[in-house]
Design a protein around this motif. Sequence first.
Motif, PDB file in Angstrom:
ATOM      1  N   GLY A  99       0.804  -1.219   0.000  1.00  0.00           N
ATOM      2  CA  GLY A  99       0.000   0.000   0.000  1.00  0.00           C
ATOM      3  C   GLY A  99       0.835   1.266   0.000  1.00  0.00           C
ATOM      4  O   GLY A  99       0.452   2.271  -0.631  1.00  0.00           O
ATOM      5  N   ARG A 100       1.962   1.254   0.681  1.00  0.00           N
ATOM      6  CA  ARG A 100       2.814   2.452   0.706  1.00  0.00           C
ATOM      7  C   ARG A 100       3.380   2.750  -0.671  1.00  0.00           C
ATOM      8  O   ARG A 100       3.436   3.917  -1.086  1.00  0.00           O
ATOM      9  N   TRP A 101       3.786   1.693  -1.376  1.00  0.00           N
ATOM     10  CA  TRP A 101       4.294   1.909  -2.725  1.00  0.00           C
ATOM     11  C   TRP A 101       3.187   2.309  -3.686  1.00  0.00           C
ATOM     12  O   TRP A 101       3.403   3.111  -4.605  1.00  0.00           O
ATOM     13  N   GLN A 102       2.016   1.789  -3.513  1.00  0.00           N
ATOM     14  CA  GLN A 102       0.893   2.215  -4.352  1.00  0.00           C
ATOM     15  C   GLN A 102       0.656   3.710  -4.207  1.00  0.00           C
ATOM     16  O   GLN A 102       0.477   4.430  -5.194  1.00  0.00           O
ATOM     17  N   GLN A 103       0.645   4.198  -2.964  1.00  0.00           N
ATOM     18  CA  GLN A 103       0.426   5.624  -2.736  1.00  0.00           C
ATOM     19  C   GLN A 103       1.574   6.462  -3.293  1.00  0.00           C
ATOM     20  O   GLN A 103       1.355   7.525  -3.888  1.00  0.00           O
ATOM     21  N   ARG A 104       2.801   5.979  -3.154  1.00  0.00           N
ATOM     22  CA  ARG A 104       3.954   6.705  -3.685  1.00  0.00           C
ATOM     23  C   ARG A 104       3.865   6.832  -5.203  1.00  0.00           C
ATOM     24  O   ARG A 104       4.171   7.889  -5.774  1.00  0.00           O
ATOM     25  N   ARG A 122       1.077   6.713  -7.001  1.00  0.00           N
ATOM     26  CA  ARG A 122      -0.019   7.635  -7.321  1.00  0.00           C
ATOM     27  C   ARG A 122       0.461   9.083  -7.257  1.00  0.00           C
ATOM     28  O   ARG A 122       0.149   9.903  -8.124  1.00  0.00           O
ATOM     29  N   GLU A 123       1.189   9.395  -6.203  1.00  0.00           N
ATOM     30  CA  GLU A 123       1.682  10.760  -6.040  1.00  0.00           C
ATOM     31  C   GLU A 123       2.651  11.135  -7.159  1.00  0.00           C
ATOM     32  O   GLU A 123       2.634  12.268  -7.656  1.00  0.00           O
ATOM     33  N   LEU A 173      -4.290   1.796 -11.257  1.00  0.00           N
ATOM     34  CA  LEU A 173      -4.003   2.338  -9.939  1.00  0.00           C
ATOM     35  C   LEU A 173      -4.508   3.775  -9.832  1.00  0.00           C
ATOM     36  O   LEU A 173      -5.111   4.168  -8.827  1.00  0.00           O
ATOM     37  N   GLU A 212      -7.907   5.246  -7.526  1.00  0.00           N
ATOM     38  CA  GLU A 212      -7.874   6.364  -6.587  1.00  0.00           C
ATOM     39  C   GLU A 212      -9.014   7.338  -6.871  1.00  0.00           C
ATOM     40  O   GLU A 212      -9.688   7.821  -5.954  1.00  0.00           O
ATOM     41  N   THR A 221      -8.640   1.438  -3.247  1.00  0.00           N
ATOM     42  CA  THR A 221      -7.287   1.397  -2.706  1.00  0.00           C
ATOM     43  C   THR A 221      -6.306   0.721  -3.656  1.00  0.00           C
ATOM     44  O   THR A 221      -5.129   1.032  -3.656  1.00  0.00           O
ATOM     45  N   ALA A 222      -6.772  -0.205  -4.449  1.00  0.00           N
ATOM     46  CA  ALA A 222      -5.887  -0.890  -5.403  1.00  0.00           C
ATOM     47  C   ALA A 222      -6.741  -1.579  -6.446  1.00  0.00           C
ATOM     48  O   ALA A 222      -7.860  -1.997  -6.170  1.00  0.00           O
TER      49      ALA A 222
END
Length: 377
Positions: free
Chosen positions: A250-255, A257-258, A313, A317, A322-323
């Motif tokens: 999840g942390r890499w998914q958010q990274r 996305r950003e 991805l 969002e 979430t994924a």
Amino acid sequence: MSVQALTPTPSRPRMSPYAQELTGSWIRRMTAHYGLPAQDLLRGILAGPRRVRVRGTPRSGLELFLNAPAREELTRFTGLPLARLTGLLPSLATHELFWDDEVAGAAWGVPRQAWVSACPACTPRACSPGRVVLVYPGAAGHICRRHQRWLLAQADKPAGIPLQTLPEILAAHRRHTALLRTHPGASNAMIFAAAMVWSWQVRGWRLETIWQDRVHRLTAVTRCTPAAVTAHALLSYPETVAIARLLVDGRWQQRLRETMAGAGVPSATGKFLQEVGRRINRPWLADWLAAHSRTSPPRALQDDPLRQWLHELAMAERAGGTAGWTVLPSALRPAEFIERAGLLTPGRARTVFEEAAAASLIGGWEPATAQVPLRAR
């Protein structure tokens, strides 16, 4: 023949099915104990107040499917509740093969999932010539870590690949099983990761040093040529597991996305590939793939599973998810061995397939299936 005629005695015990065994495998194994052909044994087990109808023969397929009345008779014969039997024999959960529930019915057919011959050291009393335990490996049951074997699909004798010289496969399997325990979408992540690794294999990654070393060790234990083992799932298994673990992070998914929001998809692609290269000890991977992408035809870029996943991805969002991802059929790792052999060894597919088949390398567990599109949530 009645069920009473098959009642176990001290000299003729009833054989319990193994967990995840094919129903057809269980029936075949019982034939030696009861001294009956499989068809006669089956009719005896299902004999009850209703008539019995059996479609096909054991030659029609390895699996046996039963309708509702036949399942009832099976519970009487075994003395086990249906829920317990279904947990042991997954094919009992298949209901759509029958329309007539007035007659106890059974049908021999082709298994609907990948299957393997069970580890002979784990099933010593059942594994003998002509009596092999065939099981569905599920998401990660294709390796016996206790006896260090990758299990293969062979119906008449136990078959497997010794893993003593391939410790990275055993290490990857530990990570794989841990991933399945902790992430509900792990199976879908493995399918997507396999598609990603496959896209790199066909671009030439299979020729790099680390994989060539693994091919050498695999040919030594299978006694096959390098071409015959290159298309097997074992070769890319550690990389597939490593990428699947990154996909569900999840942390890499958010990274990512950003990064896509601030710098676009190409920047996110590069960041993802750099992390993949670090995790699988291929620090050059991002640059190598970037170079290949510049020379790839537009269709190859469109089918790139990584680009597909990054798009999904971003869309997830926006939708409040979430994924998520969709694996297009054109991007999947081909399920058929001969198709993979044709793409990896052009002009030699038939010869490679025949050699692999002789070594039981063409079936069994696969990280990818034909069930597409898939979306993980």
